[in-house]
Design an enzyme around this catalytic site. Sequence first.
Site, PDB file in Angstrom:
ATOM      1  N   ARG A 120       8.079  -9.113  -6.084  1.00 18.50           N
ATOM      2  CA  ARG A 120       7.907  -7.886  -6.635  1.00 18.50           C
ATOM      3  C   ARG A 120       9.075  -7.165  -7.797  1.00 18.50           C
ATOM      4  O   ARG A 120       8.351  -5.798  -8.717  1.00 18.50           O
ATOM      5  CB  ARG A 120       6.896  -7.249  -5.582  1.00 18.50           C
ATOM      6  CG  ARG A 120       6.130  -6.075  -5.818  1.00 18.50           C
ATOM      7  CD  ARG A 120       5.586  -5.311  -4.657  1.00 18.50           C
ATOM      8  NE  ARG A 120       4.397  -6.426  -4.882  1.00 18.50           N
ATOM      9  CZ  ARG A 120       3.991  -7.122  -3.538  1.00 18.50           C
ATOM     10  NH1 ARG A 120       4.079  -6.228  -2.601  1.00 18.50           N
ATOM     11  NH2 ARG A 120       3.044  -7.848  -3.513  1.00 18.50           N
ATOM     12  N   TYR A 121       9.932  -6.875  -6.474  1.00 16.57           N
ATOM     13  CA  TYR A 121      10.701  -5.726  -6.841  1.00 16.57           C
ATOM     14  C   TYR A 121      12.112  -6.351  -7.996  1.00 16.57           C
ATOM     15  O   TYR A 121      12.706  -7.765  -7.908  1.00 16.57           O
ATOM     16  CB  TYR A 121      11.320  -4.994  -5.315  1.00 16.57           C
ATOM     17  CG  TYR A 121      10.953  -4.492  -4.508  1.00 16.57           C
ATOM     18  CD1 TYR A 121      10.221  -3.207  -5.273  1.00 16.57           C
ATOM     19  CD2 TYR A 121       9.999  -5.389  -4.092  1.00 16.57           C
ATOM     20  CE1 TYR A 121       9.554  -2.631  -4.217  1.00 16.57           C
ATOM     21  CE2 TYR A 121       9.055  -4.291  -2.854  1.00 16.57           C
ATOM     22  CZ  TYR A 121       8.750  -2.968  -2.946  1.00 16.57           C
ATOM     23  OH  TYR A 121       7.953  -2.488  -2.040  1.00 16.57           O
ATOM     24  N   ARG A 148      15.208  -7.649  -5.660  1.00 16.31           N
ATOM     25  CA  ARG A 148      14.897  -8.434  -4.656  1.00 16.31           C
ATOM     26  C   ARG A 148      13.307  -9.045  -4.051  1.00 16.31           C
ATOM     27  O   ARG A 148      12.476  -9.246  -5.447  1.00 16.31           O
ATOM     28  CB  ARG A 148      15.465  -7.514  -3.691  1.00 16.31           C
ATOM     29  CG  ARG A 148      14.628  -6.132  -3.595  1.00 16.31           C
ATOM     30  CD  ARG A 148      14.969  -4.899  -2.523  1.00 16.31           C
ATOM     31  NE  ARG A 148      14.365  -4.548  -2.294  1.00 16.31           N
ATOM     32  CZ  ARG A 148      14.261  -3.369  -3.728  1.00 16.31           C
ATOM     33  NH1 ARG A 148      13.962  -3.264  -5.012  1.00 16.31           N
ATOM     34  NH2 ARG A 148      12.874  -2.116  -2.942  1.00 16.31           N
ATOM     35  N   CYS A 180       6.240 -18.444  14.212  1.00 21.87           N
ATOM     36  CA  CYS A 180       6.638 -17.572  14.619  1.00 21.87           C
ATOM     37  C   CYS A 180       6.602 -17.618  16.503  1.00 21.87           C
ATOM     38  O   CYS A 180       6.528 -18.189  16.598  1.00 21.87           O
ATOM     39  CB  CYS A 180       6.217 -16.006  15.059  1.00 21.87           C
ATOM     40  SG  CYS A 180       5.235 -15.634  12.639  1.00 21.87           S
ATOM     41  N   CYS A 204       1.523 -11.131  16.166  1.00 21.70           N
ATOM     42  CA  CYS A 204       1.219 -10.248  16.389  1.00 21.70           C
ATOM     43  C   CYS A 204       0.176 -10.141  15.936  1.00 21.70           C
ATOM     44  O   CYS A 204      -0.664 -10.833  14.866  1.00 21.70           O
ATOM     45  CB  CYS A 204       2.197  -9.816  15.562  1.00 21.70           C
ATOM     46  SG  CYS A 204       3.668  -9.620  16.155  1.00 21.70           S
ATOM     47  N   CYS A 247      -0.877  -8.913  11.741  1.00 18.96           N
ATOM     48  CA  CYS A 247       0.173  -9.256  10.981  1.00 18.96           C
ATOM     49  C   CYS A 247      -0.050  -9.557   9.238  1.00 18.96           C
ATOM     50  O   CYS A 247      -1.171  -9.162   9.551  1.00 18.96           O
ATOM     51  CB  CYS A 247       0.733 -11.062  11.544  1.00 18.96           C
ATOM     52  SG  CYS A 247       2.164 -11.349  10.258  1.00 18.96           S
ATOM     53  N   ARG A 265       0.969 -11.246   7.234  1.00 25.00           N
ATOM     54  CA  ARG A 265       0.823 -12.432   6.118  1.00 25.00           C
ATOM     55  C   ARG A 265      -0.482 -13.180   7.511  1.00 25.00           C
ATOM     56  O   ARG A 265      -0.393 -14.610   7.287  1.00 25.00           O
ATOM     57  CB  ARG A 265       2.824 -12.548   6.434  1.00 25.00           C
ATOM     58  CG  ARG A 265       2.585 -12.095   5.636  1.00 25.00           C
ATOM     59  CD  ARG A 265       4.674 -12.870   5.514  1.00 25.00           C
ATOM     60  NE  ARG A 265       4.567 -11.434   4.384  1.00 25.00           N
ATOM     61  CZ  ARG A 265       6.165 -11.411   4.630  1.00 25.00           C
ATOM     62  NH1 ARG A 265       6.378 -11.653   6.243  1.00 25.00           N
ATOM     63  NH2 ARG A 265       6.687 -10.010   4.116  1.00 25.00           N
ATOM     64  N   ASP A 301      -0.875  -1.433   7.344  1.00 23.94           N
ATOM     65  CA  ASP A 301      -1.038  -2.157   6.373  1.00 23.94           C
ATOM     66  C   ASP A 301      -3.033  -2.218   5.954  1.00 23.94           C
ATOM     67  O   ASP A 301      -3.371  -2.291   7.162  1.00 23.94           O
ATOM     68  CB  ASP A 301      -1.294  -3.813   5.620  1.00 23.94           C
ATOM     69  CG  ASP A 301       0.620  -3.568   5.390  1.00 23.94           C
ATOM     70  OD1 ASP A 301       1.237  -2.447   4.561  1.00 23.94           O
ATOM     71  OD2 ASP A 301       1.129  -4.294   5.801  1.00 23.94           O
ATOM     72  N   ASP A 311       2.986   0.331   2.510  1.00 24.30           N
ATOM     73  CA  ASP A 311       2.722  -0.703   1.466  1.00 24.30           C
ATOM     74  C   ASP A 311       2.011  -0.717   0.626  1.00 24.30           C
ATOM     75  O   ASP A 311       0.689  -1.341   1.758  1.00 24.30           O
ATOM     76  CB  ASP A 311       3.943  -1.756   2.247  1.00 24.30           C
ATOM     77  CG  ASP A 311       4.454  -2.521   1.136  1.00 24.30           C
ATOM     78  OD1 ASP A 311       4.937  -2.904   0.289  1.00 24.30           O
ATOM     79  OD2 ASP A 311       4.728  -3.715   1.406  1.00 24.30           O
ATOM     80  N   LYS A 314       6.678  -0.262  -1.886  1.00 24.12           N
ATOM     81  CA  LYS A 314       6.101   0.554  -1.131  1.00 24.12           C
ATOM     82  C   LYS A 314       5.935   1.905  -1.325  1.00 24.12           C
ATOM     83  O   LYS A 314       7.847   2.415  -2.080  1.00 24.12           O
ATOM     84  CB  LYS A 314       8.054   0.498  -0.307  1.00 24.12           C
ATOM     85  CG  LYS A 314       7.519  -0.976   0.309  1.00 24.12           C
ATOM     86  CD  LYS A 314       8.606  -1.140   1.733  1.00 24.12           C
ATOM     87  CE  LYS A 314       8.618  -2.736   1.843  1.00 24.12           C
ATOM     88  NZ  LYS A 314       9.015  -3.957   1.373  1.00 24.12           N
TER      89      LYS A 314
HETATM   90  C1  LIG Z   1       9.434  -4.595   1.156  1.00 26.00           C
HETATM   91  C2  LIG Z   1      10.201  -6.178   0.235  1.00 26.00           C
HETATM   92  C3  LIG Z   1      11.223  -5.981  -0.196  1.00 26.00           C
HETATM   93  C4  LIG Z   1      12.161  -5.745   0.799  1.00 26.00           C
HETATM   94  O1  LIG Z   1      12.017  -4.283   0.539  1.00 26.00           O
HETATM   95  P1  LIG Z   1      12.689  -2.727   1.064  1.00 26.00           P
HETATM   96  O2  LIG Z   1      12.449  -1.871   0.176  1.00 26.00           O
HETATM   97  O3  LIG Z   1      14.387  -3.203  -0.173  1.00 26.00           O
HETATM   98  O4  LIG Z   1      13.645  -3.523   2.167  1.00 26.00           O
HETATM   99  C5  LIG Z   1      11.529  -7.273  -1.064  1.00 26.00           C
HETATM  100  N1  LIG Z   1      10.159  -7.694  -1.490  1.00 26.00           N
HETATM  101  C6  LIG Z   1       8.451  -7.833  -1.113  1.00 26.00           C
HETATM  102  C7  LIG Z   1       8.112  -8.350  -2.012  1.00 26.00           C
HETATM  103  C8  LIG Z   1       8.701  -6.535  -0.139  1.00 26.00           C
HETATM  104  O5  LIG Z   1       7.724  -6.122   0.453  1.00 26.00           O
HETATM  105  S1  SF4 Z   2       4.709  -9.013  12.306  1.00 20.24           S
HETATM  106 FE1  SF4 Z   2       3.959 -11.981  11.634  1.00 20.24          FE
HETATM  107  S2  SF4 Z   2       5.303 -12.858  10.822  1.00 20.24           S
HETATM  108 FE2  SF4 Z   2       6.562 -11.295  12.077  1.00 20.24          FE
HETATM  109  S3  SF4 Z   2       6.690 -11.986  13.826  1.00 20.24           S
HETATM  110 FE3  SF4 Z   2       4.552 -10.824  13.883  1.00 20.24          FE
HETATM  111  S4  SF4 Z   2       3.097 -12.399  13.297  1.00 20.24           S
HETATM  112 FE4  SF4 Z   2       5.475 -13.641  13.220  1.00 20.24          FE
END
Ligand SMILES: *Cc1c(COP(=O)(O)O)cnc(C)c1O
Ligand code: SF4
Length: 481
Positions: A169-170, A173, A182, A186, A189, A191, A367, A404, A411
């Site tokens: 996305r960025y 990175r 995991c 949580c 989460c 995800r 989120d 986010d 972010k």
């Molecule tokens: C948070 C995130 C990152 C890392 O972002 P930083 O601001 O550098 O910590 C990279 N890719 C995705 C998709 C993210 O959600």
């Molecule tokens: S926040 Fe999601 S990815 Fe992170 S440890 Fe918890 S369940 Fe796993």
Amino acid sequence: MTIHGSQQGCAELSDAGASSDGSVGRCTEPAEDLTMAPARLDNTHRDLRDDEFWRAIPAYADLTAAEFHDHRFQSRNCVTSIRKLREVLGPRVSDAFCKDAEAGTMHSTMSLRISPYILSLIDWDAPETDPLRTQFLPLASRLRPDHPELALDSLNEQGDSPVEGLTHRYHDRALFLALDTCPVYCRFCTRSYSVGLDTEDVEKVHFGASSDRWERIFDYIRAHEELEDIVVSGGDMYNLRAEQITYLGNTLLDIDHIRRFRFATKGPAVMPQKLLTDDDWLSALTGVVEEGRRRHKLVAVHTHFNHPNEITQVTHQALNRLVEAGVTVRNQSVLQRGVNDDVQVMRCLVRRLGYVSVQPYYVFVHDMVRGVEELRTSLQTAIHLEKQVRGATAGYHMPTFILDTMGGGGKRHVHGHEHYDRTTGVAVFDSPVVRPGQQFLYLDPIDELSPEVQQRWADADARRQMIDDALASARGSDRSP
Ligand SMILES: *Cc1c(COP(=O)(O)O)cnc(C)c1O
Ligand code: SF4
């Protein structure tokens, strides 16, 4: 120092926490007395528990410290069902509570998995309000209906995935989802679309730690020279085997344009024992960090503590092994109602993290994910907390309070909204680098709004109107040249 009986370790006089009526920030209060002395903070963040807290749990009562603080015991004895919870807790937990939890897990998007360490740190005399219980064990009686505008992959991570398990996305990175399991699960989460086992409610996209999938991701990273920084996440790299960590780490270090990466793991917060008793695993991790240093590349660990109660004397010892190996550890917290949305708790967390040599990096506004509406806070709560925490410790240990944005805008700083209507709970953000020209929304939890506004959210047309009005106001407020 030992704390017997006290779960908190945070005894500063509690103020009312975040204001939920939105009154903070309005200029109706008399100006502060400038002659007032600076606020005095106490030092309770240093009071790490070192009692044998697990002995209060019937199933663990006879375990010695060596037995309890062994990572094999911890991972083999995670509680993954309410039946198991009853077995472990026996008379410490009531029938009514178990029924409530059983019904809660039926509605959850995440499977249940709680380590014995976390389970023992929960105050079973008041589990309903315990901040650790709140994060890992849902109670049906506390659930609230989801916000009507909410989606499962709320951050659109799948939409920004050029190859399965990599989100780019960025510009410089990318996020590498190395696996889908995991050490614990949580409730909140982000995800929940991929992590953990399928639940009654959700069938997931699965990212096993398969070598083919990894190779396709490495090929993508090699082909994209703009990438300098990789977030290795999941799931959680705590569940990778030592040889997988070495392979993954060295493969990334071998790519010239990759200058730095981070291993993201909740492990130190929920199973610190692994850093103390799984020597092969620890040396694989520190080996990659050292190899990075030899090549003048930075490899860090990003962990995930949310509440001061998660940090005990054992955590301190575990983190010390990383400190001794010269590993930089940073922390990302998730802001949650009833867990850490309180000024004293957040100050204590930030200072306690610093005390055990972890750098607070981010506090994320929760989120918009399904099934955890009672955990979300308003944006105003985050803004208030940021103001109240800044100054409590060194600036380089002050976490950035981040949101986010829904839909993949990336972010944004909580103070950086273009428009925020505290009455309707609609906030609008621009994202000039990630999605120039687009607008992104954050929507406060409905139950914190006035009854009249809650009615409007129940109506589809009124809902559209509130959002459109906010988007228009945000456009009007743009004073950029
Ligand atoms: C948070 C995130 C990152 C890392 O972002 P930083 O601001 O550098 O910590 C990279 N890719 C995705 C998709 C993210 O959600
Ligand atoms: S926040 Fe999601 S990815 Fe992170 S440890 Fe918890 S369940 Fe796993």
